[in-house]
Structures are given as C-alpha cells and as structure tokens.
Design a protein around this motif. Structure first.
Motif, PDB file in Angstrom:
ATOM      1  N   GLN A 104      26.238  36.677  39.720  1.00  0.00           N
ATOM      2  CA  GLN A 104      25.587  36.464  41.011  1.00  0.00           C
ATOM      3  C   GLN A 104      26.559  36.741  42.157  1.00  0.00           C
ATOM      4  O   GLN A 104      26.196  37.378  43.162  1.00  0.00           O
ATOM      5  N   PHE A 105      27.809  36.312  42.008  1.00  0.00           N
ATOM      6  CA  PHE A 105      28.809  36.566  43.045  1.00  0.00           C
ATOM      7  C   PHE A 105      29.113  38.061  43.157  1.00  0.00           C
ATOM      8  O   PHE A 105      29.245  38.609  44.266  1.00  0.00           O
ATOM      9  N   ILE A 106      29.246  38.724  42.018  1.00  0.00           N
ATOM     10  CA  ILE A 106      29.527  40.164  42.043  1.00  0.00           C
ATOM     11  C   ILE A 106      28.399  40.916  42.732  1.00  0.00           C
ATOM     12  O   ILE A 106      28.639  41.837  43.534  1.00  0.00           O
ATOM     13  N   GLY A 107      27.159  40.531  42.455  1.00  0.00           N
ATOM     14  CA  GLY A 107      26.033  41.177  43.123  1.00  0.00           C
ATOM     15  C   GLY A 107      26.040  40.947  44.625  1.00  0.00           C
ATOM     16  O   GLY A 107      25.744  41.865  45.410  1.00  0.00           O
ATOM     17  N   GLU A 108      26.393  39.724  45.052  1.00  0.00           N
ATOM     18  CA  GLU A 108      26.441  39.429  46.485  1.00  0.00           C
ATOM     19  C   GLU A 108      27.537  40.240  47.175  1.00  0.00           C
ATOM     20  O   GLU A 108      27.328  40.798  48.259  1.00  0.00           O
ATOM     21  N   ILE A 109      28.713  40.345  46.549  1.00  0.00           N
ATOM     22  CA  ILE A 109      29.815  41.103  47.149  1.00  0.00           C
ATOM     23  C   ILE A 109      29.455  42.575  47.229  1.00  0.00           C
ATOM     24  O   ILE A 109      29.749  43.258  48.231  1.00  0.00           O
ATOM     25  N   SER A 110      28.798  43.099  46.206  1.00  0.00           N
ATOM     26  CA  SER A 110      28.400  44.503  46.219  1.00  0.00           C
ATOM     27  C   SER A 110      27.361  44.760  47.296  1.00  0.00           C
ATOM     28  O   SER A 110      27.429  45.782  48.014  1.00  0.00           O
ATOM     29  N   ASP A 111      26.407  43.881  47.437  1.00  0.00           N
ATOM     30  CA  ASP A 111      25.365  44.073  48.445  1.00  0.00           C
ATOM     31  C   ASP A 111      25.926  44.012  49.859  1.00  0.00           C
ATOM     32  O   ASP A 111      25.348  44.615  50.775  1.00  0.00           O
ATOM     33  N   ARG A 112      27.017  43.294  50.055  1.00  0.00           N
ATOM     34  CA  ARG A 112      27.596  43.167  51.385  1.00  0.00           C
ATOM     35  C   ARG A 112      28.508  44.337  51.751  1.00  0.00           C
ATOM     36  O   ARG A 112      29.056  44.372  52.850  1.00  0.00           O
ATOM     37  N   GLY A 113      28.703  45.285  50.825  1.00  0.00           N
ATOM     38  CA  GLY A 113      29.484  46.488  51.148  1.00  0.00           C
ATOM     39  C   GLY A 113      30.903  46.480  50.646  1.00  0.00           C
ATOM     40  O   GLY A 113      31.711  47.313  51.093  1.00  0.00           O
ATOM     41  N   TYR A 114      31.268  45.609  49.729  1.00  0.00           N
ATOM     42  CA  TYR A 114      32.642  45.523  49.248  1.00  0.00           C
ATOM     43  C   TYR A 114      32.733  45.835  47.752  1.00  0.00           C
ATOM     44  O   TYR A 114      33.630  45.325  47.067  1.00  0.00           O
ATOM     45  N   LYS A 115      31.850  46.674  47.285  1.00  0.00           N
ATOM     46  CA  LYS A 115      31.815  46.974  45.851  1.00  0.00           C
ATOM     47  C   LYS A 115      33.075  47.688  45.409  1.00  0.00           C
ATOM     48  O   LYS A 115      33.579  47.464  44.286  1.00  0.00           O
ATOM     49  N   GLU A 116      33.633  48.590  46.267  1.00  0.00           N
ATOM     50  CA  GLU A 116      34.796  49.372  45.844  1.00  0.00           C
ATOM     51  C   GLU A 116      36.044  48.507  45.699  1.00  0.00           C
ATOM     52  O   GLU A 116      37.039  48.951  45.105  1.00  0.00           O
ATOM     53  N   ARG A 117      36.022  47.298  46.196  1.00  0.00           N
ATOM     54  CA  ARG A 117      37.193  46.431  46.078  1.00  0.00           C
ATOM     55  C   ARG A 117      37.164  45.558  44.827  1.00  0.00           C
ATOM     56  O   ARG A 117      38.131  44.838  44.546  1.00  0.00           O
ATOM     57  N   LEU A 118      36.068  45.571  44.099  1.00  0.00           N
ATOM     58  CA  LEU A 118      35.971  44.776  42.878  1.00  0.00           C
ATOM     59  C   LEU A 118      36.896  45.345  41.812  1.00  0.00           C
ATOM     60  O   LEU A 118      36.930  46.551  41.568  1.00  0.00           O
ATOM     61  N   ARG A 119      37.636  44.465  41.164  1.00  0.00           N
ATOM     62  CA  ARG A 119      38.586  44.863  40.126  1.00  0.00           C
ATOM     63  C   ARG A 119      38.462  43.908  38.945  1.00  0.00           C
ATOM     64  O   ARG A 119      38.092  42.738  39.101  1.00  0.00           O
ATOM     65  N   PRO A 120      38.833  44.395  37.756  1.00  0.00           N
ATOM     66  CA  PRO A 120      38.972  43.458  36.633  1.00  0.00           C
ATOM     67  C   PRO A 120      40.188  42.572  36.867  1.00  0.00           C
ATOM     68  O   PRO A 120      41.019  42.837  37.750  1.00  0.00           O
ATOM     69  N   PRO A 121      40.344  41.510  36.101  1.00  0.00           N
ATOM     70  CA  PRO A 121      41.468  40.591  36.334  1.00  0.00           C
ATOM     71  C   PRO A 121      42.814  41.298  36.245  1.00  0.00           C
ATOM     72  O   PRO A 121      43.050  42.134  35.356  1.00  0.00           O
ATOM     73  N   LEU A 122      43.706  40.975  37.187  1.00  0.00           N
ATOM     74  CA  LEU A 122      45.068  41.498  37.192  1.00  0.00           C
ATOM     75  C   LEU A 122      45.979  40.479  36.534  1.00  0.00           C
ATOM     76  O   LEU A 122      46.074  39.333  36.991  1.00  0.00           O
ATOM     77  N   LEU A 123      46.665  40.898  35.475  1.00  0.00           N
ATOM     78  CA  LEU A 123      47.528  39.997  34.714  1.00  0.00           C
ATOM     79  C   LEU A 123      48.935  40.558  34.671  1.00  0.00           C
ATOM     80  O   LEU A 123      49.159  41.775  34.847  1.00  0.00           O
ATOM     81  N   GLY A 124      49.889  39.688  34.433  1.00  0.00           N
ATOM     82  CA  GLY A 124      51.272  40.106  34.294  1.00  0.00           C
ATOM     83  C   GLY A 124      51.854  40.592  35.603  1.00  0.00           C
ATOM     84  O   GLY A 124      51.688  39.979  36.667  1.00  0.00           O
ATOM     85  N   ASP A 125      52.572  41.761  35.527  1.00  0.00           N
ATOM     86  CA  ASP A 125      53.252  42.306  36.701  1.00  0.00           C
ATOM     87  C   ASP A 125      52.411  43.319  37.449  1.00  0.00           C
ATOM     88  O   ASP A 125      52.915  44.000  38.349  1.00  0.00           O
ATOM     89  N   ARG A 126      51.120  43.440  37.112  1.00  0.00           N
ATOM     90  CA  ARG A 126      50.266  44.416  37.793  1.00  0.00           C
ATOM     91  C   ARG A 126      50.099  44.023  39.256  1.00  0.00           C
ATOM     92  O   ARG A 126      49.923  42.854  39.588  1.00  0.00           O
ATOM     93  N   ASP A 127      50.165  45.030  40.101  1.00  0.00           N
ATOM     94  CA  ASP A 127      50.032  44.796  41.535  1.00  0.00           C
ATOM     95  C   ASP A 127      49.025  45.784  42.102  1.00  0.00           C
ATOM     96  O   ASP A 127      48.867  46.902  41.592  1.00  0.00           O
ATOM     97  N   ASP A 128      48.348  45.371  43.134  1.00  0.00           N
ATOM     98  CA  ASP A 128      47.364  46.216  43.810  1.00  0.00           C
ATOM     99  C   ASP A 128      47.372  45.822  45.284  1.00  0.00           C
ATOM    100  O   ASP A 128      46.831  44.783  45.666  1.00  0.00           O
ATOM    101  N   PRO A 129      47.968  46.625  46.155  1.00  0.00           N
ATOM    102  CA  PRO A 129      48.061  46.263  47.580  1.00  0.00           C
ATOM    103  C   PRO A 129      46.812  46.594  48.386  1.00  0.00           C
ATOM    104  O   PRO A 129      46.836  46.467  49.614  1.00  0.00           O
ATOM    105  N   ASP A 130      45.740  46.991  47.736  1.00  0.00           N
ATOM    106  CA  ASP A 130      44.520  47.396  48.449  1.00  0.00           C
ATOM    107  C   ASP A 130      43.482  46.272  48.527  1.00  0.00           C
ATOM    108  O   ASP A 130      42.296  46.536  48.702  1.00  0.00           O
ATOM    109  N   GLY A 131      43.905  45.055  48.370  1.00  0.00           N
ATOM    110  CA  GLY A 131      42.986  43.926  48.502  1.00  0.00           C
ATOM    111  C   GLY A 131      41.975  43.835  47.377  1.00  0.00           C
ATOM    112  O   GLY A 131      40.766  43.808  47.632  1.00  0.00           O
ATOM    113  N   PRO A 132      42.404  43.741  46.116  1.00  0.00           N
ATOM    114  CA  PRO A 132      41.445  43.658  45.017  1.00  0.00           C
ATOM    115  C   PRO A 132      40.682  42.339  45.047  1.00  0.00           C
ATOM    116  O   PRO A 132      41.184  41.309  45.491  1.00  0.00           O
TER     117      PRO A 132
END
Length: 865
Positions: free
Chosen positions: A234-262
């Motif tokens: 339900q949360f993923i659907g709400e975020i996608s409908d509001r225009g932020y679908k491209e920022r959705l990411r799977p969980p980041l674990l360990g030393d993975r980094d993403d400076p684009d606001g995942p």
C-alpha cells in the motif's frame, strides 16, 4: 588558539560562486527566494551545511558524504519545500495545514540542534577530515586531566584531615533494607535527540506527510517501516502515485551507498532481522504506526542504530504518550480525531448503541490480559462468550434490516468467530467475507479489491483490518467484539473516517447499553472522545450538516454518559425534556422526576406524563406529582397534580399532598382542600381511619368557611365557639362537651360544620372533639361531601357579572337587541348572586337567623336521606 586569519575566513560572506557550487553538489539551495549571501551568517545551520559542503568539495568528493546527508539533507530540503505556499508534491497535491505542521515541527527541532551545537561533528567520519590541530588539542586536554586528577587527590587528603572538626551527626543511618527497591539510573540512549514523532488522526493523511519527507530529502535515503506486508504494498503504491516511483529501491545492506535519495519500504520484522546489516545510506527512518515499534526487540534495534533521523507516525499517540515518549522523546505535531473531524479533514462520526440482549452474558466476567502497551479482553474467552449462532443470526438480521447494503467492517473475537459471522451474513442475503492472517495473500487481495469494487459489502475480521488498511468506501464500523484498549478502538474507528463521494458520515456501532458510562471497562466512542451525552444516530464528532445522505435515524431523546456526577446533573438540568428516563439509573430517575415536576408548564404536561409511561412501580410518577405540588409555580398545574395524586390511590402520597397543601397561601389552600375533599368523595383512598383523619385535617385548613356557614345557619354557634375559645382548664372541657352535645341535635351538615369550626387548646377538650369527629366520620366520604357544600361556587364569575351589570346601569341603556340579550344573561347571575348557598339546595337561601325546621328537609334531601 585559532589563528586570526582562520576566524576571519569563517566570518567572511561566501561568494556567489561558492554558493552555487555547493548547491549543485548538495542538490539543495542554500539561499531561498529573496535572500542574499548575508543570510548565511556564521553559526547558522545553513552556514554550517555550506562550510561542510565546500570542505568536502575541496577534498575532491563527488557526492555529499553520509554524515553530511544525515546532518543537513533533511534540514535544507524541509526549508526549501516549506518555502512554497502551499507546499506541493510532484503530482500537484497540496499539503494540508496539519501535514505542514508535522514537517515544520521537525525542521524547527533540527535547526535548534544545529544552532546550539547539539549535533557534534565526529572527529573521524570516514572521509579523512581529521587534523593535526585536533590531535594537539587532545594531548593538551589529556595533560590537563592528569593535573586535575592530582589536585583532586590532594583535596581529598585535606578533607580527611579536617574530618575531626566536622559537626556531629544527630541521627543514625538505618541499614539498607534488602527488599527496598533500588532505582537505577536511566541507561544512556544515544541518538534520542534525533527521534521525533507526530500524531495525526486516522484518515488525516499520515502517508501524504511521509511522502512530504521523501520530497524534502533529495540525497539522503529514506527507509519506511510498517508492521504488515500488505501495508508495504500500500505504501509503495502511494509513493508511486505521488510521482516518486523512480526513487524506489530494494533494501540497501552492507556498504552499499546511493546518493540519489533511495526510498525503501519494509516491515518491522525485516528491520529486526537485518538492523546490523542496514546500509548507512539511509539518513531518515519513518516508523509508520509508531506504537507498534515500542516492543522490546524493535525498540532495542532502533537504539542500536543511532545515526539516522527517526520520524514516528501514529494516530493513537495521546492514548499511550508515555510509552511513545520513551522511544521518541520529541513530539512535533498533534492533530487528533476531534480536530480532524471539526476541520472537515475526515468524515464526521455517528454512533449507535445496541444492547447485546439476554442471549449474551455480560462480559464483566471476561478477564483482561496485559499486552506490551495496554490491556484487552482475553480473546479466547471472549470468543467463547460471543460466538453463538442465535447471536450471529440476530446481528445479521439487524444489519440487513437497518443498513441494507451500506459497506462496513465487523470486528469479531477471533478468526473462527469472523467466519461464523460472515456465514450468518451471507445466509441473510448480505455479501460478506471473512479475512484474517490465515487467508492466502492472493485471496486476500481479491477480497479487498472486491470490497473496493462493491461486490463485497461487509468484511469480517478479528484484527487484520484494525490498522493500516485504508478504504474510503467503508462506512460502518461494528464492534461486535468489544475492546478494553482505547488504542485498538481508535484504530478500528479510523477505518471509516476517510471521506468519499456520497459518504455523509462514518457510523460506529457499539454493542453496549445506551446508559454505559465512561468508567466502564468497555471502550465506546463517547468515552474515547469524552462526550457527555449519547443520542442514538447523532453526530458525535465533526460538523453537523443538515441535508441528504444520512444513513441512520437520529433519536430525539438523549442519555448522560459521563462518569462525573456534576456533568450528569448538568445534562439533566439542561436537557430535561429530551432525557430518555428509562435509561437512567434509579437515583437519577428520581432526580429527573423532581426537576420535571418543578419546571413543567401547561404545554409540557402531556409530554412529561408520556416520559413516565415506563414507570411500572409509579414511584417516579409519585415523585413528579409531589414535586409539582410543592415547587411548581403554576397554581392550576398544582391542582391538576393533586387530582392525579388522588388517582394514584397511594395513601402515603395523599398524606404528603395534604401536608404540602397546608403550607400554601389562603386562596390556594382553599382550592387544594376542595380538590382533595372531592377526591375523598369520588373514590376510596387508604384505610377508613386514615380517611377520617384526612377529612378533619382538610377541614381545619378551611375552618373559617365552615364557621361562617354555622354562624349563619344557627346564631347560637357564635356563642358556643366563643365559650370554647375563651375558657381554660376544666371549663374548657365542659364547653367542648356542650358544643358536641349541641351538634348532635343538628342535622349532619350543620353538625359537621360545628365540629370543623371548633378549636381546642387542652388535651381534654381535644379528646372530646376527636371522639365526636370520629363518630361523625364513620363514612368519611359523606363528611367530605358535607364540607364541600360550604365552599363558594364560581365566585369569580359572579363578581365579574355583577361588575358588568353595574356598569350597564351606570352607563346608560344599550341598544334594544343587545339590551335584551344582556338582561337575559344578567338575570340568572343575579339570582345566583343572591344565594349564599348555605343549605346546598338550588334556590333555597337561608337568612342569618333562619329556622332549622325550614332548612332540615333540604339537608335531608341532599345528604341525609
């Protein structure tokens, strides 16, 4: 000491090129519209962010560091987002004022921390920011600590030497009790200053506020935690409908980094399993339904990860504020259910209370079980109590007859109970389905989708749909299984608070007695919102709009439900003619009867009588009538109440009424006495000895009338009464016997009048008169009839007609036709005015010195034949 050149460089106004270069690096503006470089004063949060960004640029960084993102990404983003009026998301949705309050409250706290130095910059943050000057300062600090330690040792030695000069202690220390509880110091809670929470009512748009935080941070990662897997979707659907679908990411674990606001959405269970492996790229953690994060494991994992900014969202924070504040110390906004309904953000709420009936035993015997946050009824025993086929069938029939196809949610006591109730609903012709945690995910999704389409009208569940599930179509919330938890109750009610086209209000059904008060174990909508009055089907919270769309009938009568005695009495006094008297407890019913008797008027008499129709014992009616006789200001209603007291046939009430009439004024006392005497003539009330006493008590109230008649009938009366009054001692007793002996020789009416007019002031005389009166009143109704004959009849009407006739004689002769009619009307009153009505016969007047032989045939014909 810092060099003068370094201080001057820090105080200098940064150049426009540096500001633009840092803004491109951080993806956030450092200057808002209309601001100049002078806004970046040293020490401000934005200046600190700018200096740190320029420093990282000089060191060759391509993206902001993790520490910079955690410290400044959200702060700068909130300033930029809230600078717009009104703030808008990517899809153009505008934030409501209460959602803006949640964001601005968080911004204020973050800025306060930065400006007061609450957030300390680490000496090493993984990006090579350490300096030799810092090492030198550390060495100097260590040397100072060694010297301070030596000084402290010397001071301790000096204290020990001076201990002899101390004052003697005047008390002895008691040995510590082994059982005495030792209060330990609160453990350190690192990162507590970076944990915030806000309370918004269910349906007020917490999800939109969460998306606002997503919009505010462009470089920092956002981790959203919720307590159920279906709410993740339900949360993923709400975020996608509001225009932020491209920022959705799977969980980041360990030393993975993403400076684009995942943005990642997961459950609390996943967080507990992986909290040690979660990447530092997440600078914000949003805790949906924050009260579910208060468990021991979840809260411990949150404390072990102190780096990000935590933002808790809940609809029931006020109910468990102490527990929430343990984990989230700072509250940034509050927008409760009542505020949301008043502002029209959520749908208004109506309430109906339905007594469960004799088929279901009371739930007072169901024990309470304590949970992590609050306590509730034992669900197994509650299911055994409620899951009865006749009860389920009755509930289904009730829903079909009163609500038809209005969509709703039914909360039951367990999974099996939900299935049985859904079957009873289907047998009654209602499209109902049962859902639970045991329902397969695909089937659950199809059922919920069917509810949205309208192919399913009722959803039966135990706790699955109590939190997080959103459906604007849901209109009815039926608490078939009551709860003792205010938190759970409010979460249930929140399922029907969302507005939808054609939805006038949410309807809450509480299976309790209409008079259930706030101090009961069962939580109701009125106890949750602290409402003092219950009226079936009425708006409990929210604006009252008159118009179409109402789904239930609103009752006219109300019941006080507050547990405060003063408030209940205020309701009784304020809404006296709208009270459902049969639903009050016994003392309050009597209080209402007393108030009604004192305040009733001519127009409300029938209504007051109708409100007492359920009084089988007639005690309330007696209280109402007696209070009316005693305290009501309307003399006609007092007389009417006397007549109804006589109709009751209650000897005690009749006796009390006689006492009250004795306190009235002269004219009112005559009218009341006449009414009560007529009642004794018309019907038998009480025992004969009681009636005898009542007759003579009433006669004493109008003694002057009876004395007047006796004196006019028999002139000797005046002499006998004078002798009786003016004598004392044994002579008084002889005069009393003389009067009684004389009364025996007269007819009944005159004898009754003589005995009623006599007044004794010695025990001997009183005994003589009492014996004569009792012998005379062997038939009390006959004595009452004789006493009634001494009362004047229609005196007011005669006086009016006399005055009218006198005006005609003094004012000249009227026209012929009118004069004839007036003469015809005035003749009869003239003849009536000439009657003194002493004998009680039509047309027979008796002069002051009349003969007894002329009157006796008339008396015999009327009362003595």
């Amino acid at each position: 000491m810092a060099k003068t050149s370094d201080v001057a460089a820090q105080a200098a106004v940064p150049s426009g090129a540096d500001i633009e270069r840092a803004a491109a690096f951080a993806r956030e503006p450092f200057l808002l519209d209309g601001e100049g470089p002078e806004a970046l004063a040293p020490g401000t949060a934005r200046r600190r962010a700018l200096d740190r960004a320029l420093k990282e640029l000089d060191e060759g960084a391509e993206h902001p560091s993790i520490q910079w993102r955690r410290d400044f990404s959200l702060l700068l983003g909130l300033e930029r987002f809230l600078a717009d009026e009104p703030p808008k998301l990517l899809d153009g949705a505008e934030l409501n004022p209460h959602q803006v309050d949640a964001l601005s409250g968080t911004l204020a706290e973050l800025m306060g921390q930065q400006q007061t130095g609450a957030v300390e910059e680490p000496a090493e943050n993984g990006n090579g920011n350490g300096t030799a000057a810092a090492d030198t300062d550390t060495e100097l600090d260590a040397a100072d600590e060694v010297e301070a330690g030596e000084d402290e040792e010397l001071a301790v030695d000096d204290d020990e030497e001076l201990a002899v000069d101390e004052e003697p202690q005047d008390w002895e220390e008691q040995p510590a009790d082994e059982d005495e509880e030792v209060v330990e110091e609160a453990p350190e809670d690192p990162g507590a200053e970076r944990r915030f929470w806000f309370e918004h009512a269910t349906g007020a748009g917490k999800t939109v506020a969460a998306v606002g935080f997503v919009e505010a941070t462009r470089t920092g990662g956002v981790l959203i935690l919720t307590h159920r897997r279906n709410l993740v979707d339900q949360f993923i659907g709400e975020i996608s409908d509001r225009g932020y679908k491209e920022r959705l990411r799977p969980p980041l674990l360990g030393d993975r980094d993403d400076p684009d606001g995942p943005v990642t959405v997961e459950t609390y269970q996943w967080f507990v399993r992986n909290h040690k492996k979660i990447s530092d790229a997440y600078s914000i953690v949003i805790c949906d339904e924050a009260h579910t994060a208060l468990g021991e494991k979840t809260s411990a994992c949150i404390r072990e990860l102190p780096g990000p900014v935590y933002i808790g969202m809940t609809a029931t924070g006020a109910l468990i504020a102490r527990h929430v504040a343990d984990l989230f110390p700072t509250q940034t906004s509050r927008f409760d259910l009542a505020q949301a309904a008043r502002r029209g953000v959520i749908a208004p709420l109506r309430c109906l209370r339905i007594p469960p009936g004799p088929g279901v035993r009371t739930i007072a015997k169901v024990p309470l079980r304590k949970g992590e946050v609050d306590q509730d009824f034992d669900q197994e025993e509650l299911a055994a109590l409620l899951d009865q086929e006749p009860f389920n069938v009755a509930i289904a029939d009730l829903y079909r007859s009163r609500f038809r196809k209005i969509p709703g949610v039914v909360y039951t006591a367990g999974v099996q109970h939900a299935k049985n109730v859904a079957k009873a609903f289907r047998d009654a012709g209602i499209n109902a389905q049962a859902v639970s945690g045991e329902t397969p995910k695909r089937e659950l999704a199809e059922i919920l989708a069917g509810f949205e389409r309208g192919t399913v009208d009722v959803l039966c569940n135990a706790m699955l749909l109590a939190e997080g599930w959103n459906s604007p179509r849901a209109t009815i919330c039926m608490h078939l299984a009551p709860t003792a938890s205010r938190r759970i109750y409010q979460q249930r009610v929140g399922r029907v608070t969302r507005r939808a086209p054609g939805k006038e209000a949410g309807i809450v059904l509480d299976f309790v007695h209409p008079a259930t008060t706030h101090d009961e174990t069962i939580v109701t909508l009125h106890s949750l919102l602290d409402r003092d009055v219950y009226r079936g089907g009425a708006i409990v919270v929210g604006p009252v709009r008159r118009g179409r769309g109402r789904k239930v009938r609103v009752e006219r009568r109300i019941v006080p439900v507050s547990d405060v005695e003063e408030k209940r009495m205020e309701v009784l006094e304020r809404e006296i003619w709208r009270i459902a008297v049969e639903n009050l407890d016994y003392p309050e019913q009597h209080a209402w009867a007393a108030l009604a008797g004192a305040r009733v008027n001519t127009q409300g008499w029938r209504r007051a009588r109708a409100m007492l129709q359920n009084d089988r014992t007639k005690e309330l009616r007696r209280r109402f009538l007696l209070t009316c006789v005693q305290r009501n200001r309307n003399s006609q209603l007092r007389l009417k109440a006397l007549g109804e007291i006589a109709d009751l046939g209650d000897p005690d009430a009749f006796d009390d009424a006689i006492d009250i009439v004795g306190t009235w004024s002269r004219e009112d006392k005559r009218a009341g006495t006449k009414t009560l005497l007529q009642a004794l003539v018309d019907k038998r009330i009480g025992r004969r000895d009681q009636a005898q006493a009542w007759v003579w008590r009433l006669a004493s109230y109008t003694r002057e009338l009876h004395e007047e008649y006796a004196v006019q009938r028999w002139p000797e009366t005046k002499r006998l009464l004078g002798l009786l009054v003016n004598s004392s001692g044994r002579a008084h007793g002889r005069n009393a016997r003389r009067l009684v002996h004389a009364a025996r020789k007269q007819d009944r009416r005159l004898a009754v009048a003589l005995l009623a007019a006599a007044v004794s002031h010695t025990p001997e005389g009183e005994e003589v008169l009492r014996g004569a009166r009792m012998r005379m009143a062997r038939k009390p109704s006959a004595v009452a009839r004789e006493l009634l004959k001494n009362f004047p009849k229609g005196g007011k009407r005669r006086r009016k007609r006399k005055r009218k006739q006198g005006q005609d004689g003094n004012g000249g002769a009227p026209e012929a036709g009118q004069n004839g009619r007036k003469r015809g009307r005035s003749r009869k009153p003239a003849s009536e005015a000439g009657e003194v009505d002493l004998a009680g016969a039509d047309g027979d007047a008796v002069a002051g010195g009349g003969d007894d032989e002329q009157v006796s045939p008339v008396v015999d014909a009327v009362g003595d034949s």
